[in-house]
Design a protein around this motif. Structure first.
Motif, PDB file in Angstrom:
ATOM      1  N   GLN A 172       6.704   6.640   1.092  1.00  0.00           N
ATOM      2  CA  GLN A 172       5.278   6.289   0.942  1.00  0.00           C
ATOM      3  C   GLN A 172       4.987   4.799   1.135  1.00  0.00           C
ATOM      4  OE1 GLN A 172       3.114   8.209  -2.113  1.00  0.00           O
ATOM      5  NE2 GLN A 172       4.158  10.135  -1.845  1.00  0.00           N
ATOM      6  N   LYS A 223      -4.948   0.126   6.854  1.00  0.00           N
ATOM      7  CA  LYS A 223      -3.942  -0.406   5.916  1.00  0.00           C
ATOM      8  C   LYS A 223      -2.680  -0.811   6.680  1.00  0.00           C
ATOM      9  CE  LYS A 223      -6.051   0.434   1.926  1.00  0.00           C
ATOM     10  NZ  LYS A 223      -6.623  -0.650   1.128  1.00  0.00           N
ATOM     11  N   TRP A 224      -2.282   0.052   7.622  1.00  0.00           N
ATOM     12  CA  TRP A 224      -1.108  -0.252   8.467  1.00  0.00           C
ATOM     13  C   TRP A 224      -1.316  -1.608   9.157  1.00  0.00           C
ATOM     14  CZ3 TRP A 224       3.706   1.516   9.950  1.00  0.00           C
ATOM     15  CH2 TRP A 224       4.209   1.032  11.152  1.00  0.00           C
ATOM     16  N   ALA A 275       1.219   5.297   0.231  1.00  0.00           N
ATOM     17  CA  ALA A 275       0.581   6.571   0.617  1.00  0.00           C
ATOM     18  C   ALA A 275       1.552   7.350   1.497  1.00  0.00           C
ATOM     19  CB  ALA A 275      -0.710   6.311   1.404  1.00  0.00           C
ATOM     20  N   PRO A 276       1.474   8.688   1.450  1.00  0.00           N
ATOM     21  CA  PRO A 276       2.317   9.468   2.362  1.00  0.00           C
ATOM     22  C   PRO A 276       1.944   9.165   3.814  1.00  0.00           C
ATOM     23  CG  PRO A 276       0.974  10.893   0.936  1.00  0.00           C
ATOM     24  CD  PRO A 276       0.597   9.500   0.614  1.00  0.00           C
ATOM     25  N   HIS A 326       0.869  -1.181   0.000  1.00  0.00           N
ATOM     26  CA  HIS A 326       0.000   0.000   0.000  1.00  0.00           C
ATOM     27  C   HIS A 326       0.900   1.223   0.000  1.00  0.00           C
ATOM     28  CE1 HIS A 326      -3.477   2.505   0.498  1.00  0.00           C
ATOM     29  NE2 HIS A 326      -2.908   3.097   1.532  1.00  0.00           N
ATOM     30  N   GLU A 353       1.268  10.867   6.440  1.00  0.00           N
ATOM     31  CA  GLU A 353       0.137  11.577   7.056  1.00  0.00           C
ATOM     32  C   GLU A 353      -1.201  11.034   6.579  1.00  0.00           C
ATOM     33  OE1 GLU A 353       2.646  13.008   5.464  1.00  0.00           O
ATOM     34  OE2 GLU A 353       3.279  14.889   6.386  1.00  0.00           O
ATOM     35  N   LYS A 354      -1.192  10.408   5.407  1.00  0.00           N
ATOM     36  CA  LYS A 354      -2.474   9.927   4.863  1.00  0.00           C
ATOM     37  C   LYS A 354      -2.577   8.399   4.930  1.00  0.00           C
ATOM     38  CE  LYS A 354      -3.400  13.772   1.843  1.00  0.00           C
ATOM     39  NZ  LYS A 354      -3.165  14.345   0.529  1.00  0.00           N
ATOM     40  N   PHE A 355      -1.630   7.766   5.593  1.00  0.00           N
ATOM     41  CA  PHE A 355      -1.604   6.299   5.635  1.00  0.00           C
ATOM     42  C   PHE A 355      -2.669   5.826   6.624  1.00  0.00           C
ATOM     43  CE2 PHE A 355       0.045   2.127   5.315  1.00  0.00           C
ATOM     44  CZ  PHE A 355       0.953   2.112   4.257  1.00  0.00           C
ATOM     45  N   GLU A 356      -3.696   5.153   6.123  1.00  0.00           N
ATOM     46  CA  GLU A 356      -4.808   4.762   6.996  1.00  0.00           C
ATOM     47  C   GLU A 356      -4.369   3.660   7.953  1.00  0.00           C
ATOM     48  OE1 GLU A 356      -6.597   3.595   3.608  1.00  0.00           O
ATOM     49  OE2 GLU A 356      -7.055   5.621   2.954  1.00  0.00           O
TER      50      GLU A 356
END
Ligand SMILES: NC(=O)c1ccc[n+]([C@@H]2O[C@H](COP(=O)([O-])OP(=O)(O)OC[C@H]3O[C@@H](n4cnc5c(N)ncnc54)[C@H](O)[C@@H]3O)[C@@H](O)[C@H]2O)c1
Length: 266
Positions: A157, A112-113, A103-104, A101, A106-109
């Motif tokens: 990311q 998803k983590w 994403a930056p 996945h 700050e926007k990493f949900e």
């Protein structure tokens, strides 16, 4: 060819997680060629896995069982672990299932983590726990964790992937220490770019974002990170996996082995 028999004459059993596709599939096929019993796993529904299994059974005359398990689900992982514990039969474990996945930070949900950490790291930990009793009983076992160059360096990311793959290398070392001298080895493989669906999805996303051709983006990917400027082949990873299961590799344990066209040499 590997020796496919245990000391007691039974056929060795290899569980390869994420063997419905890409690297895992190549590893499963190589083990099948050597006559091991294959436990084929993927997140896909059972019929898709059975199609793969039929190919292995008919081509290599080996026994194949299929397991459709979503390793991002704690309850599904636990049910799977309990089923395998009851069998007490695994000789080779390849923790290979994975996903990406991008994403930056700050926007990493967080979802998803958690998903990436569970599939790459928690599932590996739990399946190693399940595999060890039979390996200790036989004084022989091989555990191979599919880490990545991202287990040793980062890229932007990819916070969860990088953290999970670094964690997998730590887990590899801890297990190697606890099993040293018991006939069991635990190693990590660290591929650079291998052209599989996981990477092709990233190339597609880049091509959509840049408006450039897919093959142009594929070359750009190599240009940025992999000095050999060629993708690692599936056979290279499967061949290394076979080597790690051979007698010649019996004193290699706790290692993290890059197959990366000099990515990490920079
Ligand atoms: N392709 C590369 O360049 C590359 C580089 C370094 C490391 N790796 C690692 O190699 C491994 C295999 O990747 P690949 O490139 O062959 O990918 P792939 O997409 O071809 O295959 C991924 C496999 O993981 C399984 N999987 C995905 N999500 C799952 C989930 N939630 N639960 C259970 N199984 C799940 C899929 O069923 C499939 O069998 C991964 O751990 C990946 O991180 C790949």
């Amino acid at each position: 060819m590997l020796n496919n028999k245990n000391a007691n004459g039974t056929t060795k059993i290899a569980l390869i997680t994420g063997s419905s596709s890409g690297i895992g599939w190549a590893i499963a096929e190589h083990f099948a060629k050597s006559g091991l019993t294959i436990w084929l796993h993927g997140v896909e529904p059972k019929p898709a896995l059975e199609d793969r299994a039929i190919f292995l059974r008919t081509t290599y005359a080996v026994e194949v069982e299929t397991f459709s398990v979503d390793l991002s689900s704690p309850s599904a992982l636990e049910t799977f672990a309990e089923e395998l514990t009851a069998r007490e039969a695994m000789d080779v474990l390849v923790n290979n299932a994975g996903l990406q996945h991008v994403a930056p930070i700050e926007k990493f949900e967080i979802e998803k983590w958690n998903k990436l950490l569970h599939v790459h790291l928690t599932a590996a930990f739990r399946l190693i726990q399940v595999a060890l009793p039979n390996m200790r009983k036989n004084s022989w076992g091989r555990i191979i964790n599919m880490s990545s160059v991202h287990g040793l360096v980062a890229s932007e990311q990819k916070a969860a992937y990088v953290a999970a793959k670094h964690g997998l290398i730590g887990l590899t070392k801890a297990v190697a220490l606890e099993t040293a001298g018991a006939g069991i080895t635990c190693n990590a493989i660290c591929p650079g770019w291998v052209r599989t669906p996981l990477v092709e999805r990233q190339i597609e996303d880049r091509a959509k974002a840049s408006g450039r051709d897919f093959e142009v983006e594929a070359s750009a990917l190599l240009e940025e990170k992999q000095p050999s400027k060629r993708f690692t082949e599936l056979e290279h990873i499967a061949g290394l996996t076979q080597f790690l299961c051979s007698e010649a590799a019996s004193n290699i344990t706790g290692s993290s082995i890059p197959v990366d066209g000099a990515w990490l040499a920079q």
